[in-house]
Scaffold this active site. Structure first.
Site, mmCIF file in Angstrom:
data_model
loop_
_atom_site.group_PDB
_atom_site.id
_atom_site.type_symbol
_atom_site.label_atom_id
_atom_site.label_comp_id
_atom_site.label_asym_id
_atom_site.label_seq_id
_atom_site.Cartn_x
_atom_site.Cartn_y
_atom_site.Cartn_z
ATOM 1 N N SER A 135 23.660 -51.243 10.041
ATOM 2 C CA SER A 135 23.101 -51.378 8.693
ATOM 3 C C SER A 135 21.612 -51.100 8.811
ATOM 4 O O SER A 135 21.052 -51.181 9.920
ATOM 5 C CB SER A 135 23.312 -52.813 8.204
ATOM 6 O OG SER A 135 22.532 -53.091 7.068
ATOM 7 N N TYR A 137 22.077 -62.265 8.758
ATOM 8 C CA TYR A 137 22.726 -60.941 8.785
ATOM 9 C C TYR A 137 21.857 -59.952 9.556
ATOM 10 O O TYR A 137 22.357 -59.182 10.380
ATOM 11 C CB TYR A 137 22.947 -60.478 7.341
ATOM 12 C CG TYR A 137 23.666 -59.147 7.197
ATOM 13 C CD1 TYR A 137 24.947 -58.963 7.723
ATOM 14 C CD2 TYR A 137 23.078 -58.090 6.502
ATOM 15 C CE1 TYR A 137 25.612 -57.754 7.561
ATOM 16 C CE2 TYR A 137 23.742 -56.883 6.337
ATOM 17 C CZ TYR A 137 25.009 -56.713 6.874
ATOM 18 O OH TYR A 137 25.666 -55.514 6.722
#
Ligand SMILES: NC(=O)c1ccc[n+]([C@@H]2O[C@H](COP(=O)([O-])OP(=O)(O)OC[C@H]3O[C@@H](n4cnc5c(N)ncnc54)[C@H](OP(=O)(O)O)[C@@H]3O)[C@@H](O)[C@H]2O)c1
Length: 252
Positions: free
Chosen positions: A137, A150
């Site tokens: 990501s 995250y």
């Protein structure tokens, strides 16, 4: 006659994983769809087989090492592994974030990817031309407020990709990291906010055309079909309306 190359996709029950399975099937791979929700991967496999592709479903929790090892015994040779299973839980600041959420995100995104990669590396090497894709990501590359757990997990996945590439250079396996920015998928934000669809919708509010699962699948399909000697180390892909993790143009 040469055998159809096989591609394993983790987290193929929704979003980017499901779209990637469709793309790789259309590229001529026999796709093996894995996820915890059997009904969804079985339905997708049936749809792909009906369309004339080759697909199999296999229920797998990537955090269950014994199950992953058992799954891996089915492969003597493997062309492509897409480590896509993962996601975010919560958007709390570091000051109040739940350690259990941080642990779960690390377990799924990092240890899950580690488990499947370790288990299938012998088959990828044995193929003489293997490709590992790691779906990280843009959270793997820089931080944002409320993203702590995250961001930490995705940084971990990024380091796994970078380190593995260094360690296996000289073997016939390449390591491709794909790092998407904002992608509007069916479940990512809803899972993050534990089913609160209103909060989930706000993530994309006023954003002109976030990426779709198909955009990311298209990127993965392109990267894995480059000639064998070409290694796309890291591919960052964002929607035009997103200049960074914290700079998003919204028409609100
Ligand atoms: N959407 C975004 O904005 C975005 C941006 C950058 C990167 N990503 C990354 O892209 C990947 C896919 O995201 P998405 O947007 O497609 O999310 P999604 O629709 O929520 O899909 C997540 C997938 O991961 C699977 N999964 C979760 N935990 C698992 C486990 N323990 N074992 C096996 N499978 C597991 C889920 O399947 P089951 O629940 O059926 O097991 C599901 O298929 C994730 O790694 C995510 O972090 C997403």
């Amino acid at each position: 006659m040469t055998a159809t190359p096989i591609a394993v996709v983790t987290g193929a029950s929704s979003g980017i994983g499901a779209a990637t399975a469709r793309t790789l099937a259309a590229e001529g791979f026999r796709v093996v769809l894995t996820a915890r929700r059997t009904d969804r991967i079985e339905a997708l496999a049936a749809e792909l087989n009906e369309a004339g592709h080759q697909a199999t479903a296999y229920a797998l929790d990537v955090t269950d090492r014994a199950a992953v090892d058992e799954f891996a015994t089915a492969f003597r040779s493997l062309a492509v592994l897409v480590n896509n299973a993962g996601g975010a839980l919560g958007a709390d600041p570091v000051a109040t974030g739940d350690p259990a959420d941080w642990r779960q995100m690390y377990e799924t995104n990092v240890i899950g990817t580690l488990n499947v990669t370790q288990a299938l590396l012998p088959a990828l090497t044995a193929s003489g031309d293997g490709t590992i894709v790691i779906l990280s990501s843009t959270a793997a590359l820089s931080s944002y407020e409320g993203g702590g757990g995250y961001v930490a997990a995705k940084h971990g996945e990024h380091v796994l990709a970078e380190t593995l590439r260094l360690e296996i250079v000289g073997t016939p396996v390449r390591v491709i990291e794909v790092a998407p920015g904002m992608v509007r998928t069916e479940e990512f934000a809803t899972t993050r906010f534990r089913g609160d669809t209103e909060k989930a919708a706000k993530v994309y509010a006023g954003v002109d055309a976030p990426l779709t699962a198909e955009d990311v699948a298209d990127t993965i399909g392109w990267a894995v079909t480059r000639p064998s000697h070409v290694n796309i180390d890291l591919l960052v892909v964002r929607p035009r309306a997103q200049a960074s993790n914290t700079k998003v143009h919204r028409t609100l």
